[in-house]
Design a protein around this motif. Structure first.
Motif, PDB file in Angstrom:
ATOM      1  N   HIS A 209      72.526  65.641  55.175  1.00  0.00           N
ATOM      2  CA  HIS A 209      72.905  64.011  55.719  1.00  0.00           C
ATOM      3  C   HIS A 209      72.283  63.749  56.788  1.00  0.00           C
ATOM      4  O   HIS A 209      73.410  63.995  58.366  1.00  0.00           O
TER       5      HIS A 209
ATOM      6  N   HIS B 261      69.625  61.102  59.657  1.00  0.00           N
ATOM      7  CA  HIS B 261      68.776  60.633  60.093  1.00  0.00           C
ATOM      8  C   HIS B 261      67.930  61.568  61.177  1.00  0.00           C
ATOM      9  O   HIS B 261      68.842  61.579  62.173  1.00  0.00           O
TER      10      HIS B 261
ATOM     11  N   HIS C 100      78.724  60.117  51.866  1.00  0.00           N
ATOM     12  CA  HIS C 100      80.298  60.035  52.456  1.00  0.00           C
ATOM     13  C   HIS C 100      81.208  60.509  51.373  1.00  0.00           C
ATOM     14  O   HIS C 100      80.959  60.110  50.046  1.00  0.00           O
TER      15      HIS C 100
ATOM     16  N   ASP D 158      74.947  63.244  59.020  1.00  0.00           N
ATOM     17  CA  ASP D 158      74.905  61.946  59.475  1.00  0.00           C
ATOM     18  C   ASP D 158      74.356  61.585  60.664  1.00  0.00           C
ATOM     19  O   ASP D 158      74.853  60.578  61.323  1.00  0.00           O
TER      20      ASP D 158
HETATM   21 ZN   LIG Z   1      74.179  58.474  57.930  1.00  0.00          ZN
END
Ligand SMILES: [Zn+2]
Length: 417
Positions: free
Chosen positions: A58, A60, A230, A322
């Motif tokens: 996970h 970006h 998540h 994340d």
């Molecule tokens: Zn994310």
């Protein structure tokens, strides 16, 4: 070129093999076990452990972030919203100074829905460089497809467009802002989510939900989701929600490091570790030393107990962070690369064995995302490898004793640049 890594302990993604030779030929693993071939370049791995290159399931990301991840032994990042779709990553696939990547493209969310609430009101992306500058690319910048949807018809119509735009899987945001300090945020309703997931499945696509509450998690299961990006953090788990997730067959990427950051826990324990601090520039150090801090009433011990309950129920857990594509302190507490190692430590703290935690960053994400050419050390697979001092199969913190990283057989320069 042929390289033989000899005398090392090998974690092959599933099991540990002592004193085993691994032979690399070009971009592939040519052999596991046996004698090193004559004339091979020899790497003596005595006292070291060889692992498959790690996944971050996970992120970006950006070119800068992919380079940073690779220097920490992450050879594949799975983007859960961003630009690195099939059509956006041609320059990455063959570049062995960057981690490889797969991407959802942009997630399906209503106008004004998550993640718009994460941006400070005074934040202007222009102040941080044009997207083309930050990716190191040149040429005209194409706007990504933003699949804003409030009705089943809209969500269904966006699925083939996302597929055509190169999404590797389809992401659905199911978030009413509860844990981001923005309750009442516009959120996909059950009918839109269910229709979107069904249409994605008709196109053969894997579906992934962003959910941070138990209620949103239940909606995604009802819709038939394949995986969670998540782990809910609004309440302690109940037997009911654990059983629902397990019965659905969905995987979970708990991103404990993100949940900790949401509670105000910074990554300063990582920056203080010289194995990490010495490899980060000032911007990423400052980002790691900050946190999201949007749900201070959350309990990290509840999250860890939920991780353990899911594991005990047989749910596939995948290591993810994340991490954001740019070093921005308001998206802080996590960083590309180093935070994967911290996530593995959290999984062990939750009650997984080190080997079970390592599978969450190797074998399991490869299997769940259909990337069968990696995630294990086996003949014929990509030579994506990580060599560390010590034995992370018994002491998980040893994953940070980085010695060598190979991406498709190319040895990475580990020092920061
Ligand atoms: Zn994310």
């Amino acid at each position: 070129m042929i390289t033989a890594i000899i005398n090392g302990r090998v974690f092959d993604g599933e099991h540990v093999r002592e004193d085993t030779t691994v032979v690399l030929d070009g971009t592939r693993i040519a052999a596991v076990g046996g004698e090193p071939p004559a004339g091979a370049d020899v790497v003596d791995a005595r006292g070291k452990t060889l692992l498959p290159g790690l996944f971050d399931a996970h992120v970006h990301t950006s070119d800068e972030a992919l380079a940073l991840a690779l220097r920490f032994g992450i050879t594949t990042e799975l983007e859960m919203q961003g630009m690195n779709t099939k059509t956006g990553r041609a320059h990455i696939t063959e570049n062995d100074s960057l981690a490889d990547v797969r991407s959802a493209g942009f997630g399906i969310t209503p106008p004004g829905g998550h993640p718009s609430e994460l941006m400070p009101e005074d934040f202007t992306p222009e102040g941080h460089g044009e997207p083309d500058d930050r990716s190191g690319r040149s040429g005209p910048h194409e706007m990504p497809l933003m699949p804003f949807s409030t009705t089943p018809e809209e969500a269904v119509a966006f699925i083939p467009r996302l597929v055509a735009a190169g999404s590797d899987y389809i992401k659905f945001m199911v978030d009413d802002g509860t844990v981001e300090g923005h309750p009442g945020l516009p959120m996909l309703d059950q009918a839109t989510l269910t229709a979107g997931v069904a249409e994605a499945h008709r196109h053969g696509m894997l579906t992934i939900a962003h959910t941070l509450t138990i209620d949103a998690t239940r909606m995604a299961i009802e819709a038939g989701i394949d995986g969670f990006a998540h782990l809910f953090m609004d309440r302690p788990h109940t037997d009911e929600i654990i059983d629902l997730i397990a019965a659905s067959g969905a995987f979970v990427v708990p991103c404990v490091v993100l949940n900790a950051s949401m509670m105000g826990i910074t990554g300063s324990s990582l920056t203080e570790d010289p194995r990490v601090g010495s490899r980060l520039n000032e911007a990423w150090t400052n980002t790691l030393n900050s946190s999201y801090n949007r749900y201070p009433q959350g309990e990290l011990d509840d999250v860890l107990a939920s991780v353990k309950a899911l594991h005990d129920a047989g749910v596939d857990l995948l290591a993810g962070t994340d991490a954001a594509p740019l070093p921005l302190p308001f998206l802080g507490g996590v960083v590309h690369g180093a935070s994967v190692h911290q996530e593995l430590q959290y999984l062990v703290r939750a009650g997984l064995t080190p080997i079970q935690a390592l599978r969450a960053a190797t074998l399991t994400p490869a299997r769940r995302f259909g990337l069968e050419d990696r995630g294990r050390i086996a003949e014929g697979l990509r030579a994506d490898l990580l060599l560390v001092d010590g034995d992370p199969t018994t002491t998980i913190g040893d994953t940070l004793n980085l010695r060598d990283v190979w991406r498709r057989g190319t040895r990475t320069v580990l020092s920061a640049s």
